[in-house]
Structure formats: C-alpha cells, structure tokens
Design an enzyme around this catalytic site. Structure first.
Site, short mmCIF file in Angstrom:
data_model
loop_
_atom_site.label_atom_id
_atom_site.label_comp_id
_atom_site.label_asym_id
_atom_site.label_seq_id
_atom_site.Cartn_x
_atom_site.Cartn_y
_atom_site.Cartn_z
N ASP A 20 0.81 -1.22 0.00
CA ASP A 20 0.00 0.00 0.00
C ASP A 20 0.85 1.27 0.00
O ASP A 20 0.43 2.31 0.53
CB ASP A 20 -0.96 0.02 1.21
CG ASP A 20 -1.91 -1.15 1.19
OD1 ASP A 20 -2.26 -1.61 0.09
OD2 ASP A 20 -2.30 -1.60 2.29
N LYS A 64 1.96 2.09 -5.16
CA LYS A 64 2.52 1.53 -6.39
C LYS A 64 1.65 1.85 -7.60
O LYS A 64 2.14 2.23 -8.67
CB LYS A 64 2.65 0.00 -6.24
CG LYS A 64 3.61 -0.41 -5.14
CD LYS A 64 3.64 -1.92 -4.94
CE LYS A 64 2.40 -2.49 -4.30
NZ LYS A 64 2.18 -2.11 -2.90
N GLY A 114 -4.50 -4.13 -3.91
CA GLY A 114 -5.47 -3.08 -4.20
C GLY A 114 -4.67 -1.85 -4.57
O GLY A 114 -4.03 -1.26 -3.70
N HIS A 115 -4.61 -1.53 -5.84
CA HIS A 115 -3.77 -0.43 -6.32
C HIS A 115 -4.67 0.72 -6.78
O HIS A 115 -5.42 0.58 -7.75
CB HIS A 115 -2.86 -0.92 -7.45
CG HIS A 115 -1.85 -1.94 -7.00
ND1 HIS A 115 -0.92 -2.51 -7.84
CD2 HIS A 115 -1.64 -2.50 -5.78
CE1 HIS A 115 -0.18 -3.36 -7.15
NE2 HIS A 115 -0.61 -3.38 -5.90
N GLN A 169 2.03 -6.13 -3.09
CA GLN A 169 2.43 -6.28 -1.69
C GLN A 169 3.73 -5.49 -1.44
O GLN A 169 3.95 -4.49 -2.10
CB GLN A 169 2.58 -7.76 -1.29
CG GLN A 169 1.26 -8.53 -1.25
CD GLN A 169 0.66 -8.87 -2.60
OE1 GLN A 169 1.30 -9.47 -3.44
NE2 GLN A 169 -0.57 -8.48 -2.84
P1 GDP Z 1 -0.63 0.35 -3.59
O1 GDP Z 1 -1.26 -0.90 -3.12
O2 GDP Z 1 0.84 0.39 -3.31
O3 GDP Z 1 -0.94 0.69 -5.02
O4 GDP Z 1 -1.27 1.53 -2.70
P2 GDP Z 1 -2.83 1.70 -2.30
O5 GDP Z 1 -3.57 2.20 -3.46
O6 GDP Z 1 -3.32 0.48 -1.61
O7 GDP Z 1 -2.71 2.78 -1.16
C1 GDP Z 1 -2.19 4.05 -1.38
C2 GDP Z 1 -3.26 5.08 -1.00
O8 GDP Z 1 -2.67 6.35 -0.87
C3 GDP Z 1 -4.34 5.25 -2.05
O9 GDP Z 1 -5.54 5.56 -1.42
C4 GDP Z 1 -3.84 6.43 -2.89
O10 GDP Z 1 -4.88 7.13 -3.54
C5 GDP Z 1 -3.19 7.27 -1.83
N1 GDP Z 1 -2.03 8.08 -2.23
C6 GDP Z 1 -1.04 7.76 -3.10
N2 GDP Z 1 -0.09 8.73 -3.11
C7 GDP Z 1 -0.50 9.66 -2.22
C8 GDP Z 1 0.08 10.88 -1.74
O11 GDP Z 1 1.16 11.29 -2.12
N3 GDP Z 1 -0.64 11.56 -0.80
C9 GDP Z 1 -1.83 11.15 -0.31
N4 GDP Z 1 -2.44 11.89 0.60
N5 GDP Z 1 -2.39 9.98 -0.74
C10 GDP Z 1 -1.73 9.26 -1.66
P1 IMO Z 2 -0.86 -4.15 -2.25
O1 IMO Z 2 -0.38 -4.72 -3.56
C1 IMO Z 2 -1.03 -4.56 2.10
C2 IMO Z 2 -1.27 -8.63 3.70
C3 IMO Z 2 -2.56 -9.06 4.38
C4 IMO Z 2 -2.04 -10.06 5.37
C5 IMO Z 2 -0.91 -10.74 4.61
C6 IMO Z 2 -1.30 -12.06 3.94
O2 IMO Z 2 -2.14 -3.42 -2.34
O3 IMO Z 2 0.24 -3.39 -1.58
P2 IMO Z 2 -2.80 -12.69 1.84
O4 IMO Z 2 -4.24 -12.40 1.53
O5 IMO Z 2 -1.84 -12.17 0.81
O6 IMO Z 2 -2.54 -14.12 2.15
O7 IMO Z 2 -2.51 -11.89 3.21
O8 IMO Z 2 -0.49 -9.82 3.62
N1 IMO Z 2 -1.42 -8.11 2.33
C7 IMO Z 2 -1.30 -6.81 2.00
N2 IMO Z 2 -1.11 -5.72 2.76
N3 IMO Z 2 -1.09 -4.44 0.76
C8 IMO Z 2 -1.25 -5.52 -0.03
O9 IMO Z 2 -1.19 -5.46 -1.38
C9 IMO Z 2 -1.40 -6.79 0.59
N4 IMO Z 2 -1.59 -8.03 0.12
C10 IMO Z 2 -1.59 -8.83 1.19
O10 IMO Z 2 -3.19 -7.96 4.99
O11 IMO Z 2 -1.47 -9.41 6.48
MG MG Z 3 -2.84 -1.55 -1.87
#
Ligand code: GDP
Ligand code: IMO
Ligand code: MG
Length: 423
Positions: free
Chosen positions: A16, A19, A43-44, A225
């Site tokens: 999270d 990416k 979840g991207h 991840q």
């Molecule tokens: P990923 O799994 O690495 O793609 O990241 P996620 O989408 O799960 O989580 C990143 C969260 O931070 C999302 O809700 C984005 O919209 C938000 N986000 C990304 N970059 C920034 C930033 O620079 N500032 C803020 N406030 N939010 C951001």
């Molecule tokens: P992105 O790509 C954050 C965590 C779960 C749990 C552990 C194992 O959005 O960064 P799983 O369902 O993979 O067997 O769960 O890994 N986890 C993540 N945490 N971002 C993710 O993906 C994750 N994918 C799995 O919360 O602790």
């Molecule tokens: Mg994510």
C-alpha cells in the site's frame, strides 16, 4: 526507463505504498507493464481527472492506450474477480482486450481456495495472519505442491480438472470440520469468469517479453504487496505467499537477472501495516490515529484499519539491500504536513540490545527514534522540488543520507498530477 530492459517498481515495506499511482504515472515512458506476483489481495489505487480506480489483478498501465499489459506467470488469478474488475474498466470506456495478455502459466484461485483460506485462518486462532481472504495462501501452496490448475488448463478438459480439484478441497475442508459454506453463487460467477477470460489473449507471456526485450522495448514490472510481506524475506509467517522482491520479477515474468534495469523502491513518508504480525514502529496513541485519519489509511481491498507508525530505516535499509534498489520514491509526504516534529526509527531495541539489522523475528522489539522538525506547511499544491519548504528538504536529505540511495520522486497527494520529480 531503460530500453530493452525490465525496470521494476516495488513496494519495499508492508504494501500500500502507492505503487498503482506511480505505475500509472510511469506508463507513458514504457511499452509494456507487467504484474509478476500476487493476485486480488492487491489493491492499487489510481486517481486522475476526477476518476478513481482500484485495481486488483490488472496492471496499472491499463489506462494508457497502445500499451501492452501483462498478468505474468507468477500471479494468481480469480476469474470471477477478474471479470468484475475488467468489466468495470470496460464500462468506463477502456478497451481491455486489445491491451491485456494473461499468462497461461498463471495459477487459478478456485472458490474453494477462498474457503480454505478462511478455514486455515480460523484454525490458527490467535495466530491468524489476517489474510485478505482471497485464497492466496492455499493457491500458492498448491502451486508448490504441484496440484494446482493454471490458466492454460481452461483450454482443454477443464470441467474434469476443476471437479477433481474441487473435490480434493472439499475433502480437506471435511477433515478440518469446516463444512458450513455455500459457494454455489460464487461458483456460477467463477465459471462465467472462466468463459470471459477466454475472450482475452491467453499467451506465453515470457516468450512475448523475450521478443519485446530483444526488439529494444521497455518493460515496467509492477510489484504487489511489499518486501516485508515476501514469503522468504518478510516477517514470516505473517506474510503473503509470493516473492514480492526483485528476484520475484525474474521468476514471475520469466526474464533473466541481466534483463533487469532500474529498481524503484517505493515507500511512504511514514509506515503502515495491515493484518497481523510484529510491527516495531506501530503507534498506539493519538499520533498513530492522526496519521491514519489524514492518510486515509484504511485497506483498499478489505477496508480494515491500517496500523500506522513513523518511517522505519531498519526495514528500508534491509529492503534496499534485498532488492538492489537504485532509486527511491517517497509517497504521501503531505500526510505529515501538520506535525510539529517527525520521528524516524533508526534502530530496534530488545532487552537492552540495539540493532540496525533486521532481526530474524521482530516480535518484542521496540523502535529507537531520532526526531526532526516538521515543515508545518501544505505540500499538496507544490509542482516542483524548488518549492519544498526547508524542513521538508531536510527530511529528504536526512533519509537519502541514511539510506545511501537517491529519492528521485516525491508524491504530495493522491492525484496523478501531484507527483514531483527531483533532478
Ligand atoms: P498500492 O497498493 O501500493 O498501489 O497503494 P494503495 O492504493 O493500496 O494505497 C495508497 C493510498 O494512498 C491510495 O488511497 C492512494 O490514492 C493514496 N495516495 C497515493 N499517493 C499519495 C500521496 O502522495 N498523498 C496522499 N495523501 N495519498 C496518496
Ligand atoms: P498491495 O499490492 C497490504 C497482507 C494481508 C495479510 C498478509 C497475507 O495493495 O500493496 P494474503 O491475503 O496475501 O494471504 O494476506 O499480507 N497483504 C497486503 N497488505 N497491501 C497488499 O497489497 C497486501 N496483500 C496482502 O493484509 O497481512
Ligand atoms: Mg494496496
């Protein structure tokens, strides 16, 4: 961007990191974007022009017409969830079939894998991993056990293969006394998803990549991840089940180590973790709540609270070394805009012993901090590094020096536009 090479963009902490946002920003520079690990546990989030998408299995390069996106052999895919995700994008006007190829070697997540995920978690009691419940662990386990089904299997005698694997799962569930489940509706959608997947090119993606690289095309591997969730190098057993590190790019796409170019390591200006497991920098006080609130730190897949803390140099140094990170990308800097001081975890401590090296098990360790002044100003509207307030520039300089790696991109908000390159 390196021509004829695979650059990788990897989450280097607990996932999270942002990416999706950065892959979307980078896509115009690349010919191909490829996912190499994970599945719908990811979840991207991508936000642009007032639109927001959360991608699970589909690479974040999908919004750029004319670019090829690949779901690689190292991924696991749930046909029903894939269909829902893809149809949402199609409804928004993106023509996926011309730009998305799926590896025949990627493994299928069955509905019963998801039931097994729940059953194994239930059996673990207080030692639950806190998985996303998407069947990730059971599917990768069966991949290693050589009993799983791959995307290529859907092309021949599939009903028989499916029935055999499902009945094997049912037997395991019976043995676990986990029989109170009903997957009939899920299974119907899943089968619909199988048919829908057949309308996409199901290919030997590694061969496509070899040819593309030979022709001088550029590839961006999108991590899922993060390093601390890697099956080998993360906080085992509180990890996911795939290789999330740079080594996983080679195995998960079928490309050789000498085809790898830049390795971008992405992290937040602070730390988060979702799910169970040790987390030495976790804040249980109002500072942690404030980071969660401002950073909107709730899971993109499960909606769970993300645990929050200050940035962790022990984890970052370990991840930089493991992955061979050549450039760092710092996200969500704006979330710290209102803090008087910013702390940085420089070491871990347990029983009076201080270490800067990642321990075998971080359980019981507490963080040792250094404190820096906050910048106390709004970064969200900035467009160039020359506008950075001094205290923010000092924070970047401090991290770069400690991590011995340049921070070349800084993100100051969730929108595609809020991304600043540093020369
Ligand atoms: P990923 O799994 O690495 O793609 O990241 P996620 O989408 O799960 O989580 C990143 C969260 O931070 C999302 O809700 C984005 O919209 C938000 N986000 C990304 N970059 C920034 C930033 O620079 N500032 C803020 N406030 N939010 C951001
Ligand atoms: P992105 O790509 C954050 C965590 C779960 C749990 C552990 C194992 O959005 O960064 P799983 O369902 O993979 O067997 O769960 O890994 N986890 C993540 N945490 N971002 C993710 O993906 C994750 N994918 C799995 O919360 O602790
Ligand atoms: Mg994510």
């Amino acid at each position: 961007m390196s021509k004829g090479k695979v650059d990788a963009l990897l989450g280097i902490v607990f996932g999270d990191e942002g990416k999706g946002k950065v892959v979307d920003c980078f896509t115009p520079k690349y010919d191909i974007v490829a996912r190499f690990a994970g599945g719908p546990n990811a979840g991207h989030t991508i936000i642009f022009e007032g639109k927001k998408f959360v991608l699970r299995s589909i690479p974040s390069g999908i919004f750029d017409e004319g670019k090829l996106n690949i779901i690689g052999n190292g991924c696991v895919i749930a046909p029903d969830l894939f269909m829902a995700e893809a149809k949402e994008l199609e409804a928004a006007g993106y023509d996926l079939k011309s730009r998305l190829h799926i590896s025949k070697r990627a493994h299928l997540i069955l509905p019963t894998h998801r039931v097994l995920d729940r059953a194994y978690e239930a059996a673990k009691g207080k030692n639950k991993v806190g998985t996303t419940g998407k069947g990730i662990g059971p599917t990768y386990s069966e991949k290693a056990a050589r009993t799983s089904l791959r995307v290529g299997d859907i092309l021949e005698n599939f009903p028989e293969k499916y029935a055999a694997l499902k009945s094997r799962h049912e037997q395991i569930l019976k043995d676990l006394h986990y029989t109170d489940y009903d997957i009939r509706e899920e299974e119907r959608l899943w089968m619909e998803g199988i048919e829908y997947m057949k309308s996409f090119p199901l290919t030997d993606t590694e061969i496509e990549l070899h040819k593309a690289l030979k022709a001088g095309k550029s590839v961006l591997a999108e991590g899922a991840q993060g390093t601390m969730l890697d099956i080998d190098h993360g906080t085992y057993p509180f990890v996911s089940s795939s290789s999330t590190c740079s080594g996983g790019v080679c195995t998960g796409l079928g490309v050789a180590p000498n085809a790898i170019g830049e390795i971008f390591g992405i992290f937040k200006a602070y730390s988060t973790r979702v799910g169970s497991g040790p987390f030495p920098v976790e804040l249980f006080d109002e500072t942690g709540d404030k980071i969660r609130e401002i950073g909107n730190e709730y899971g993109a897949v499960t909606g769970r609270n993300r645990r929050c803390g200050w940035v962790d140099l022990v984890a970052l140094k370990y991840a930089i070394a493991l992955n061979g990170v050549t450039q760092l990308i710092m996200m969500k800097s704006d979330v710290l805009d209102t803090f008087d001081t910013i702390k940085v975890c420089v070491a871990y401590k347990k029983d009076g012993v201080i270490t800067e090296d990642m321990p075998y098990d971080t359980e019981g360790y507490e963080a040792v901090y250094e404190e820096l002044p906050g910048w106390k100003s709004d970064l969200t509207g900035l467009t160039s590094a020359s506008q950075f307030p001094k205290a923010f520039q000092d924070y970047i300089d401090y991290l770069e020096k400690a991590l011995e790696t340049p921070i070349t991109i800084v993100s100051v908000g969730p929108d595609r536009a809020q991304t600043i390159e540093r020369a």
